[in-house]
Write an enzyme that holds these catalytic residues in place. Structure first.
Site, PDB file in Angstrom:
ATOM      1  N   HIS A  48       0.960  -1.096   0.070  1.00 34.73           N
ATOM      2  CA  HIS A  48       0.184   0.087  -0.066  1.00 34.73           C
ATOM      3  C   HIS A  48       0.961   1.147  -0.073  1.00 34.73           C
ATOM      4  CE1 HIS A  48      -2.838   3.159   1.897  1.00 34.73           C
ATOM      5  NE2 HIS A  48      -3.421   2.352   1.056  1.00 34.73           N
ATOM      6  N   ASP A  86      -6.369   1.640  -2.135  1.00 36.83           N
ATOM      7  CA  ASP A  86      -7.005   1.394  -0.864  1.00 36.83           C
ATOM      8  C   ASP A  86      -7.906   0.293  -0.789  1.00 36.83           C
ATOM      9  OD1 ASP A  86      -5.757   3.783   0.163  1.00 36.83           O
ATOM     10  OD2 ASP A  86      -7.792   4.949   0.378  1.00 36.83           O
TER      11      ASP A  86
END
EC number: 3.1.1.4
Length: 138
Positions: A63, A105
């Protein structure tokens, strides 16, 4: 440093996409993100260094790498649009940058869900001073 950042977010009253990311994680995992992921391992939360401790921590590492590739907006603060269709997250909107943030996300939330079985409570509040292995490159 991670603690100060998280506390600042909580005190300010989360705006923009951080609240959206929290909702995605909650939807995908059923876990409360601030408690379960904000201080997990070496990469979940603010910053990161060393080697990810497990698959969940690797979700955060990936991420972070995804955010590094985003240009043209602020991944932590710019608002994006998404919807939930048949249990899936669908990123929308006309802004390619915020859509890219949404996809980062979304991928992390799905990664957390897919690694629930290997989630380790001992990494839930892991002190980053123990993240001493050489830092991996994205």
């Amino acid at each position: 440093m991670r603690t100060l950042w998280i506390m600042a977010v909580l005190l300010v009253g989360v705006e923009g996409h951080l609240l959206q990311f929290r909702k995605m994680i909650k939807k995908m995992t059923g876990k409360e993100p601030i408690v379960s992921y904000a201080f997990y391992g070496c990469y979940c939360g603010k910053g990161g260094r060393g080697k990810p401790k497990d698959a969940t921590d690797r979700c955060c590492f990936v991420h972070d790498c995804c955010y590094e590739k985003v240009t043209g907006c602020d991944p932590k603060w710019d608002y994006y649009t998404y919807s939930s269709e048949n249990g899936d997250i669908v990123c929308g909107g006309d802004n390619p940058c915020t859509k890219e943030v949404c996809e980062c996300d979304k991928a992390a939330a799905i990664c957390f869900r897919d690694n629930l079985k290997t989630y380790k409570k001992r990494y839930m509040t892991f002190p980053d001073i123990f993240c001493t292995d050489p830092t991996e490159k994205c």
